[in-house]
Design an enzyme around this catalytic site. Structure first.
Site, PDB file in Angstrom:
ATOM      1  N   GLY A 106       2.596  -1.231   4.323  1.00 17.62           N
ATOM      2  CA  GLY A 106       2.618   0.196   4.021  1.00 17.62           C
ATOM      3  C   GLY A 106       4.047   0.670   3.778  1.00 17.62           C
ATOM      4  O   GLY A 106       4.608   0.480   2.700  1.00 17.62           O
ATOM      5  N   GLY A 107       4.651   1.282   4.792  1.00 20.74           N
ATOM      6  CA  GLY A 107       5.972   1.907   4.658  1.00 20.74           C
ATOM      7  C   GLY A 107       7.003   1.034   3.949  1.00 20.74           C
ATOM      8  O   GLY A 107       7.714   1.503   3.055  1.00 20.74           O
ATOM      9  N   GLY A 129       1.977   2.240  10.706  1.00 20.80           N
ATOM     10  CA  GLY A 129       2.922   3.347  10.549  1.00 20.80           C
ATOM     11  C   GLY A 129       3.577   3.771  11.850  1.00 20.80           C
ATOM     12  O   GLY A 129       4.221   4.818  11.913  1.00 20.80           O
ATOM     13  N   SER A 153       3.035  -2.196  10.398  1.00 16.21           N
ATOM     14  CA  SER A 153       4.482  -2.196  10.656  1.00 16.21           C
ATOM     15  C   SER A 153       5.144  -3.543  10.379  1.00 16.21           C
ATOM     16  O   SER A 153       6.029  -3.972  11.131  1.00 16.21           O
ATOM     17  CB  SER A 153       4.772  -1.712  12.088  1.00 16.21           C
ATOM     18  OG  SER A 153       4.316  -0.389  12.252  1.00 16.21           O
ATOM     19  N   GLU A 156      -5.819  -4.990  10.401  1.00 16.00           N
ATOM     20  CA  GLU A 156      -4.807  -3.964  10.620  1.00 16.00           C
ATOM     21  C   GLU A 156      -5.121  -3.211  11.907  1.00 16.00           C
ATOM     22  O   GLU A 156      -5.927  -2.268  11.891  1.00 16.00           O
ATOM     23  CB  GLU A 156      -4.794  -2.975   9.454  1.00 16.00           C
ATOM     24  CG  GLU A 156      -4.450  -3.582   8.117  1.00 16.00           C
ATOM     25  CD  GLU A 156      -3.810  -2.555   7.191  1.00 16.00           C
ATOM     26  OE1 GLU A 156      -2.714  -2.830   6.714  1.00 16.00           O
ATOM     27  OE2 GLU A 156      -4.393  -1.486   6.962  1.00 16.00           O
ATOM     28  N   HIS A 167      -9.654   1.228   4.632  1.00 15.39           N
ATOM     29  CA  HIS A 167      -8.377   1.432   5.342  1.00 15.39           C
ATOM     30  C   HIS A 167      -8.622   2.370   6.522  1.00 15.39           C
ATOM     31  O   HIS A 167      -9.422   3.303   6.432  1.00 15.39           O
ATOM     32  CB  HIS A 167      -7.340   2.025   4.382  1.00 15.39           C
ATOM     33  CG  HIS A 167      -5.959   2.013   4.968  1.00 15.39           C
ATOM     34  ND1 HIS A 167      -5.532   2.966   5.865  1.00 15.39           N
ATOM     35  CD2 HIS A 167      -4.932   1.141   4.820  1.00 15.39           C
ATOM     36  CE1 HIS A 167      -4.284   2.683   6.231  1.00 15.39           C
ATOM     37  NE2 HIS A 167      -3.904   1.581   5.611  1.00 15.39           N
ATOM     38  N   ASN A 209       0.874  -1.175   0.000  1.00 11.11           N
ATOM     39  CA  ASN A 209       0.000   0.000   0.000  1.00 11.11           C
ATOM     40  C   ASN A 209       0.911   1.225   0.000  1.00 11.11           C
ATOM     41  O   ASN A 209       1.478   1.575   1.034  1.00 11.11           O
ATOM     42  CB  ASN A 209      -0.888  -0.017   1.256  1.00 11.11           C
ATOM     43  CG  ASN A 209      -1.667   1.281   1.412  1.00 11.11           C
ATOM     44  OD1 ASN A 209      -1.775   2.069   0.473  1.00 11.11           O
ATOM     45  ND2 ASN A 209      -2.212   1.512   2.599  1.00 11.11           N
ATOM     46  N   TRP A 210       1.043   1.833  -1.182  1.00  8.00           N
ATOM     47  CA  TRP A 210       1.991   2.947  -1.306  1.00  8.00           C
ATOM     48  C   TRP A 210       1.467   4.223  -0.649  1.00  8.00           C
ATOM     49  O   TRP A 210       2.201   5.189  -0.504  1.00  8.00           O
ATOM     50  CB  TRP A 210       2.277   3.231  -2.774  1.00  8.00           C
ATOM     51  CG  TRP A 210       3.083   2.171  -3.481  1.00  8.00           C
ATOM     52  CD1 TRP A 210       3.465   0.939  -2.999  1.00  8.00           C
ATOM     53  CD2 TRP A 210       3.630   2.261  -4.804  1.00  8.00           C
ATOM     54  NE1 TRP A 210       4.193   0.271  -3.937  1.00  8.00           N
ATOM     55  CE2 TRP A 210       4.309   1.043  -5.064  1.00  8.00           C
ATOM     56  CE3 TRP A 210       3.595   3.235  -5.802  1.00  8.00           C
ATOM     57  CZ2 TRP A 210       4.965   0.799  -6.272  1.00  8.00           C
ATOM     58  CZ3 TRP A 210       4.244   2.981  -7.008  1.00  8.00           C
ATOM     59  CH2 TRP A 210       4.924   1.777  -7.233  1.00  8.00           C
ATOM     60  N   LYS A 211       0.193   4.255  -0.318  1.00  4.91           N
ATOM     61  CA  LYS A 211      -0.439   5.470   0.216  1.00  4.91           C
ATOM     62  C   LYS A 211      -0.180   6.644  -0.751  1.00  4.91           C
ATOM     63  O   LYS A 211      -0.071   6.422  -1.949  1.00  4.91           O
ATOM     64  CB  LYS A 211       0.062   5.763   1.623  1.00  4.91           C
ATOM     65  CG  LYS A 211       0.006   4.524   2.530  1.00  4.91           C
ATOM     66  CD  LYS A 211       0.115   4.852   3.966  1.00  4.91           C
ATOM     67  CE  LYS A 211       0.226   3.559   4.760  1.00  4.91           C
ATOM     68  NZ  LYS A 211      -0.022   3.730   6.162  1.00  4.91           N
ATOM     69  N   GLU A 248      -7.015   4.764   7.657  1.00  2.00           N
ATOM     70  CA  GLU A 248      -6.796   6.191   7.378  1.00  2.00           C
ATOM     71  C   GLU A 248      -8.027   6.789   6.699  1.00  2.00           C
ATOM     72  O   GLU A 248      -8.383   7.940   6.935  1.00  2.00           O
ATOM     73  CB  GLU A 248      -5.521   6.360   6.526  1.00  2.00           C
ATOM     74  CG  GLU A 248      -4.275   6.160   7.376  1.00  2.00           C
ATOM     75  CD  GLU A 248      -3.053   5.661   6.624  1.00  2.00           C
ATOM     76  OE1 GLU A 248      -3.013   5.730   5.382  1.00  2.00           O
ATOM     77  OE2 GLU A 248      -2.121   5.176   7.309  1.00  2.00           O
TER      78      GLU A 248
HETATM   79  C1  PEP Z   1      -1.008   0.180   5.932  1.00  2.00           C
HETATM   80  O1  PEP Z   1      -1.056   1.376   5.719  1.00  2.00           O
HETATM   81  O2  PEP Z   1      -1.863  -0.574   5.455  1.00  2.00           O
HETATM   82  C2  PEP Z   1       0.103  -0.327   6.741  1.00  2.00           C
HETATM   83  C3  PEP Z   1       0.043  -1.554   7.174  1.00  2.00           C
HETATM   84  O3  PEP Z   1       1.134   0.548   6.992  1.00  2.00           O
HETATM   85  P1  PEP Z   1       2.538   0.220   7.694  1.00  2.00           P
HETATM   86  O4  PEP Z   1       3.037  -1.083   7.128  1.00  2.00           O
HETATM   87  O5  PEP Z   1       3.420   1.362   7.349  1.00  2.00           O
HETATM   88  O6  PEP Z   1       2.264   0.115   9.154  1.00  2.00           O
END
Ligand code: PEP
Length: 253
Positions: free
Chosen positions: A233-234, A173, A212, A167, A95, A9-11, A97
Site C-alpha cells: 500500500g503506502g 497502514g 506495512s 493481509e 480488500h 495498491n495505490w488506494k 478497507e
Molecule cells: C494494503 O492496503 O493492501 C496495504 C498492504 O497497505 P500498507 O502497505 O500501507 O499497509
C-alpha cells in the site's frame, strides 16, 4: 517454482500528473529479467492513461475492485469486461478497507472474484483477520471462511488463475508488520487448506503478504517458504521504496 509477484495498491491516491511520473520512474527503475512480476492497482479514472503508458511493458495494470455483476443497474460499479477492455490484468477483491468501510460480505467478494475470473482478469483475493479476531484465536477460522466463500462459488480450480493476499487488518497502514513467523504461519495454513482440495493448485497459487511492507522488512518476509511476494500500500506511492521492495523479491527468491 512460483515466480514472486509484487503489486502496488495505490488506494485513493494519485493525479494524472503524478501517476504518469510514478509509472515512468517505475518503468525506468525496473529491470526486465523475468525473475519476478510487478503490477499496480490504481484508481479507475487513472486506468485509461496508464493502459497506454504500460502497454507492452513489464508492469501489469490492475484495478482495486471489480463489479459483482456482468452489467446493468449497479450505479458506481465498474464491470470486469470494462476493465478488460482497458487492458487490466489484475483486480483486488475483498480488500479489508472494502470489507470494513463498505460492508462487502464474503458473498459479495465471491461474486466479484467470480466476475474477474470469468473475464480473464486475475483476482487478488485479500483475506485477513482483525486484531480482535487474532487475540480471540480466530485467525484461522476467519481466513478459512473468507477463502471457502470464494472457493465454494468458483471452485478450487479458479486458483490457477488467481492470487491470494494475506493481509492482517492490524498491519495495514499501521506501520506494524506481522513478524515473518506470524505471516508464514498463516500463509502455510492457506496453502494447506488449498492442498486439501487440490495439491497442484496449492503448489502453484501465489500467496502475497500485505501489511506495512517496507524496503527494510521486505526481504525477510519474501524469504519465507510460503510468501510469494507482496501487496504494497503506502510504500507503492514512492518509486524508490517500491523499487527497493521489488528488488528484495528478486533477492529473496
Ligand atoms: C494494503 O492496503 O493492501 C496495504 C498492504 O497497505 P500498507 O502497505 O500501507 O499497509
Amino acid at each position: 517454482m512460483r515466480r514472486p509477484l509484487i503489486v502496488g495498491n495505490w488506494k485513493m491516491n494519485g493525479t494524472c500528473e503524478n501517476a504518469k511520473q510514478l509509472l515512468a520512474d517505475l518503468l525506468s527503475g525496473l529491470g526486465n529479467d523475468g525473475t519476478r512480476e510487478v503490477g499496480v492497482c490504481i484508481p479507475y479514472v487513472l486506468i485509461p492513461a496508464a493502459a497506454e503508458q504500460l502497454a507492452d511493458t513489464a508492469i501489469a495494470l490492475g484495478a482495486q475492485n471489480v463489479g459483482d455483476h456482468e452489467a446493468g443497474a449497479f450505479t458506481g460499479e465498474v464491470s470486469a469486461s470494462m476493465l478488460k477492455e482497458f487492458g487490466c490484468r489484475l483486480a483486488i477483491v475483498g480488500h479489508s478497507e472494502r470489507r470494513a468501510l463498505y460492508h462487502e460480505s464474503n458473498e459479495m467478494v465471491a461474486a466479484r472474484y467470480s466476475q474477474s475470473i470469468a473475464h480473464g482478469i486475475q483476482p487478488i483475493l485479500c483475506v485477513g483477520e482483525t486484531l480482535e479476531q487474532r487475540d480471540d484465536d480466530k485467525t484461522f477460522d476467519v481466513v478459512g471462511e473468507q477463502l471457502s466463500a470464494v472457493l465454494n462459488t468458483s471452485g478450487e480450480e479458479s486458483l490457477f488463475s488467481a492470487v491470494i493476499a494475506y493481509e492482517p487488518v492490524w498491519a495495514i497502514g499501521t506501520g506494524v508488520t506481522a513478524s515473518v513467523d506470524q505471516a508464514q504461519e498463516v500463509h502455510a495454513f492457506i496453502r494447506n487448506r488449498v492442498a486439501e482440495l487440490d495439491k497442484e493448485a496449492a503448489e502453484q497459487v501465489r500467496i502475497l503478504y500485505g501489511g506495512s511492507v517496507k524496503p527494510d522488512n521486505a526481504a525477510g518476509l519474501f524469504a519465507m517458504p510460503d510468501i510469494d511476494g507482496g501487496l504494497i500500500g503506502g510504500a507503492s506511492l514512492d518509486a524508490g521504496a517500491f523499487l527497493a521492495i521489488c528488488g528484495a523479491a528478486q533477492a529473496g527468491e
